[in-house]
Design an enzyme around this catalytic site. Structure first.
Site, PDB file in Angstrom:
ATOM      1  CB  CYS A   2     -90.189   7.945 -47.658  1.00  0.00           C
ATOM      2  SG  CYS A   2     -90.585   9.682 -47.746  1.00  0.00           S
ATOM      3  NE  ARG A  27     -89.693   3.403 -43.969  1.00  0.00           N
ATOM      4  CZ  ARG A  27     -88.797   3.417 -42.991  1.00  0.00           C
ATOM      5  NH1 ARG A  27     -88.909   2.552 -42.018  1.00  0.00           N
ATOM      6  NH2 ARG A  27     -87.825   4.281 -42.975  1.00  0.00           N
ATOM      7  CD1 TRP A  74     -95.521  11.172 -43.076  1.00  0.00           C
ATOM      8  CD2 TRP A  74     -93.668  12.422 -42.959  1.00  0.00           C
ATOM      9  NE1 TRP A  74     -95.672  12.058 -42.037  1.00  0.00           N
ATOM     10  CE2 TRP A  74     -94.551  12.841 -41.945  1.00  0.00           C
ATOM     11  CE3 TRP A  74     -92.443  13.067 -43.084  1.00  0.00           C
ATOM     12  CZ2 TRP A  74     -94.242  13.869 -41.055  1.00  0.00           C
ATOM     13  CZ3 TRP A  74     -92.137  14.095 -42.202  1.00  0.00           C
ATOM     14  CH2 TRP A  74     -93.040  14.485 -41.198  1.00  0.00           C
ATOM     15  CG  ASN A 100     -86.550   6.757 -46.050  1.00  0.00           C
ATOM     16  OD1 ASN A 100     -86.226   5.831 -45.319  1.00  0.00           O
ATOM     17  ND2 ASN A 100     -87.083   7.855 -45.576  1.00  0.00           N
ATOM     18  N   GLY A 101     -85.392   9.988 -46.984  1.00  0.00           N
ATOM     19  CA  GLY A 101     -84.438  10.808 -46.231  1.00  0.00           C
ATOM     20  C   GLY A 101     -84.556  12.263 -46.642  1.00  0.00           C
ATOM     21  CD  GLU A 487     -98.839   5.773 -25.012  1.00  0.00           C
ATOM     22  OE1 GLU A 487     -98.145   6.767 -25.196  1.00  0.00           O
ATOM     23  OE2 GLU A 487     -99.074   4.939 -25.902  1.00  0.00           O
ATOM     24  CE  LYS A 491    -101.027   5.576 -28.797  1.00  0.00           C
ATOM     25  NZ  LYS A 491     -99.710   5.301 -28.322  1.00  0.00           N
ATOM     26  CD  GLU A 494    -100.710   8.136 -31.732  1.00  0.00           C
ATOM     27  OE1 GLU A 494     -99.804   8.364 -32.520  1.00  0.00           O
ATOM     28  OE2 GLU A 494    -100.584   7.385 -30.741  1.00  0.00           O
ATOM     29  CG  HIS A 510    -101.271  23.785  -9.378  1.00  0.00           C
ATOM     30  ND1 HIS A 510    -101.120  24.672  -8.342  1.00  0.00           N
ATOM     31  CD2 HIS A 510    -101.044  22.553  -8.843  1.00  0.00           C
ATOM     32  CE1 HIS A 510    -100.801  24.026  -7.235  1.00  0.00           C
ATOM     33  NE2 HIS A 510    -100.753  22.737  -7.521  1.00  0.00           N
ATOM     34  CE  LYS A 609     -95.373   1.461 -35.318  1.00  0.00           C
ATOM     35  NZ  LYS A 609     -96.163   1.864 -34.145  1.00  0.00           N
TER      36      LYS A 609
HETATM   37  C1  F6R Z   1     -97.366   7.242 -30.800  1.00  0.00           C
HETATM   38  C2  F6R Z   1     -96.179   6.827 -31.506  1.00  0.00           C
HETATM   39  C3  F6R Z   1     -95.037   7.765 -31.570  1.00  0.00           C
HETATM   40  C4  F6R Z   1     -93.714   7.001 -31.365  1.00  0.00           C
HETATM   41  C5  F6R Z   1     -92.530   7.944 -31.563  1.00  0.00           C
HETATM   42  C6  F6R Z   1     -91.214   7.244 -31.289  1.00  0.00           C
HETATM   43  O1  F6R Z   1     -98.334   6.239 -30.801  1.00  0.00           O
HETATM   44  O2  F6R Z   1     -96.114   5.752 -32.047  1.00  0.00           O
HETATM   45  O3  F6R Z   1     -95.164   8.783 -30.650  1.00  0.00           O
HETATM   46  O4  F6R Z   1     -93.708   6.454 -30.089  1.00  0.00           O
HETATM   47  O5  F6R Z   1     -92.534   8.422 -32.879  1.00  0.00           O
HETATM   48  O6  F6R Z   1     -91.032   6.156 -32.125  1.00  0.00           O
HETATM   49  P1  F6R Z   1     -89.993   5.028 -31.797  1.00  0.00           P
HETATM   50  O7  F6R Z   1     -90.425   4.326 -30.574  1.00  0.00           O
HETATM   51  O8  F6R Z   1     -90.015   4.144 -33.003  1.00  0.00           O
HETATM   52  O9  F6R Z   1     -88.662   5.694 -31.601  1.00  0.00           O
END
Ligand code: F6R
Length: 614
Positions: A2, A27, A74, A100-101, A487, A491, A494, A510, A609
């Protein structure tokens, strides 16, 4: 998660709040709302969805009210809906609040308030909080600041809040515990936001509230910062911000994600600038130098992180063990914090986080500290909670990452961690001078090589078009490139919502090999350095089962070209540095597939994010 924004001053508040909410949409974007105050009346506008929807409800540009607050949500408690959207008002309509929280004891508080006759329009914990403040205010005839302070002593959970009282329309009260809150200090005006991006164009002076702090902000007066626990007034530190507006905008790109992918050469250079001293054959990291002995004497290093940052940690496991010969364990912060981990006196914990606000990582740090560990942070966001909570640390200096999918955060984290591993390796005498110099020289060349890897963009777009309708996708890599496979899969899933799995290439036999048929694209990282022959064998196994092979290879490789459906070349480098190059085509592939499928790449569904909830 949020985002919250507030303003009190003499400018029209609504353009500042609307623009600010757009910058904070990373957010969360389940719903949006704004409250504006003028002449005894609070005007509330709320909508399901994004801030752009909110703008359709009113001509905010013409609104002249100079006090207001806004929220982009969010969802945690209560589904995304108009009723659950913030701002929330108290039962009397006199108090307005954005939050927010999570208020963890909201249910118990709500039951008490219901008995006292309070009614609720939403399912949110936030509406409980605003009514609790009203109840405390009315019971004791307190001013708003005192009521907020006393109410918060009854609350458990996390919050960053802005509160407004229609009876006292020249002030806003804000408070923080666990969620971030910045106050921009202008000329007789205050800007409030979850980070500085909403107000950076108006002021570069900010106060970042610490946990258990609140502020009473009256137009034209100095901010009054108080400790929530005892109500005492405390000094504050006015921070000069280095952000600029350009970094917050798309700069001609269609999406933040692609802008950030293409920013990587520059971002990596910024990460090692002033630290990588190739001419002097030295690595100088201010945050590390004073603690080298601690890391040198560490029995082991435990790295805690989530998501993409956890993948960077896995790369670091290889680098630290390979170059510095220090045992490393990589932990999901969310598991570490809840499993009573054994932390010995000489263990060092490294916490990695782009945002510096991830709740699980923050909790893991607090746990490690409570058990006596030394904690070193690797963060991007300057002044973030994790940066402040750790004993020492190194910033990645990647610049703001706004696309929800991490790209430049990963490569700059790997860069910082590689610098640390190399510094430790030479300090411990575990690397020869010539090998050390070679690594420094190659690291310096990485931005140029990333630039080269980015030249495959058009080719990757064509490949994306061929595979965009796949239901599944497999990513394989070995050694340093196993985390890159994870990774790459993250990507893709998501942002395109295609199911993808990353595996160590040798693990395929396996189990996952059963999935392979002519419909399964398999992305194999098969660079020359690091188990090349073994990966070639894995490619043969996939080919024998008619899987479609997209191979990421070293420039000039001809052998794999013959076996694969597609090859994407990256420049050659040292094995420890290959993740910085091999990850680039995987980012581009996910981006193009998601765009071709018409997905919202910068704000994928259900994500945010900054994950400030468990
Ligand atoms: C994936 C992504 C998330 C963050 C994760 C940790 O693209 O962005 O998986 O990597 O939420 O976030 P941080 O690095 O901000 O602790």
């Amino acid at each position: 998660m949020c985002g919250i924004v507030g303003y009190i001053g003499s400018r029209p508040a609504s353009p500042i709040i609307i623009q600010g909410l757009k910058r904070l949409e990373y957010r969360g974007y389940d719903s949006a709302g704004i409250a504006l105050y003028a002449k005894g009346t609070v005007n509330l506008y709320k909508t399901l969805g994004k801030v752009a929807e909110l703008e359709t409800l009113n001509d905010f540009a013409a609104a002249s009210q100079c006090i207001g607050m806004g929220h982009t949500r969010w969802a945690t408690h209560g589904i995304p809906s108009n009723a659950n959207a913030h701002p929330h008002t108290s039962s009397s309509g006199e108090l307005v609040l954005v939050h927010n929280g999570i208020i963890e004891n909201y249910d118990a508080l709500k039951r008490v308030l219901v008995k006292k006759g309070y009614t609720f329009q939403s399912d949110t914990d936030t509406e409980v909080l605003v009514n609790l403040i009203e109840d405390v205010q009315k019971t004791h005839n307190y001013k708003l600041g005192k009521a907020v302070q006393m109410a918060l002593t009854q609350v458990t959970g996390a919050y960053a809040i802005v509160v407004f009282d229609t009876k006292k329309p020249n002030e806003l009260v804000v408070a923080k515990l666990g969620s971030p809150l910045a106050i921009g200090i202008g000329d007789r005006e205050f800007f409030i936001a979850s980070d500085a991006s909403p107000f950076i164009q108006f002021t570069n002076k900010a106060i970042y509230l610490e946990d258990h702090q609140m502020a009473i902000l009256k137009q034209g007066k100095k901010p009054k910062i108080k400790n929530i626990k005892d109500g005492l007034v405390i000094d504050y530190y006015l921070q000069e911000l280095e952000l600029n507006l350009e970094q917050m905008e798309k700069g001609g790109y269609d999406h933040f994600m692609i802008k950030e992918i293409f920013e990587q050469p520059h971002a990596i250079k910024n990460t090692y600038r002033g630290r990588l001293l190739v001419d002097q054959s030295f690595i100088k990291m201010a945050g590390l130098e004073d603690h080298l002995e601690k890391l040198n004497n560490a029995n082991r290093i435990i790295i805690v992180a989530c998501g993409t940052s956890w993948h960077a940690a896995l790369v670091a496991e290889y680098t630290f063990e390979d170059l510095a010969r220090i045992p490393v364990e990589v932990e999901y912060a969310s598991e570490f914090r809840y499993r009573n981990p054994i932390i010995a006196e000489k263990d060092v914990v490294i916490a990695i986080s782009q945002s510096g606000e991830t709740a699980d990582t923050l909790a893991a740090i607090k746990l490690a500290k409570s058990r006596g560990a030394f904690v070193f942070g690797v963060c991007n966001v300057v002044g973030s909670s994790i940066a402040r909570e750790t004993h020492a640390g190194a910033y990645t200096h990647a610049g703001p990452e706004i696309g929800v999918a991490s790209t430049k955060a990963f490569t700059t984290q790997v860069t910082v961690l590689t610098l640390i591993a190399l510094r430790l390796a030479i300090f411990k005498g575990n690397i020869s001078n010539s090998d050390f110099k070679h690594h420094l020289h190659e690291l310096e060349m990485i931005p140029e090589k990333v630039e080269k890897a980015l030249e495959s963009d058009a080719q990757i777009k064509v490949i994306a078009d061929i595979y965009k309708n796949s239901a599944n996708c497999l990513y394989l890599g070995r050694g340093y490139n196993f985390p890159v496979a994870l990774e790459g899969a993250l990507k893709l899933k998501e942002i395109s919502y295609i199911h993808a799995e990353g595996y160590p290439a040798a693990e395929m036999k396996h189990g996952p090999i059963a999935l392979i048929d002519e419909h399964m694209p398999v992305i194999v990282i098969a660079t020359k350095k690091g188990h090349y022959d073994k990966v070639v064998s894995n490619i043969q196994e996939i080919k024998a089962r008619k899987g479609k092979i997209i191979a990421i290879v070293t420039e000039g490789d001809v052998d794999i070209r013959e076996l694969s459906d597609h090859v994407i070349e990256v420049p050659e480098t040292l094995e420890a540095l290959t993740p910085l190059l091999t990850t680039i085509p995987l980012q581009l592939l996910s981006y193009h597939i998601a765009v071709l499928l018409g997905k919202n790449v910068d704000q994928p569904r259900n994500l945010a994010k900054s994950v400030t909830v468990e």
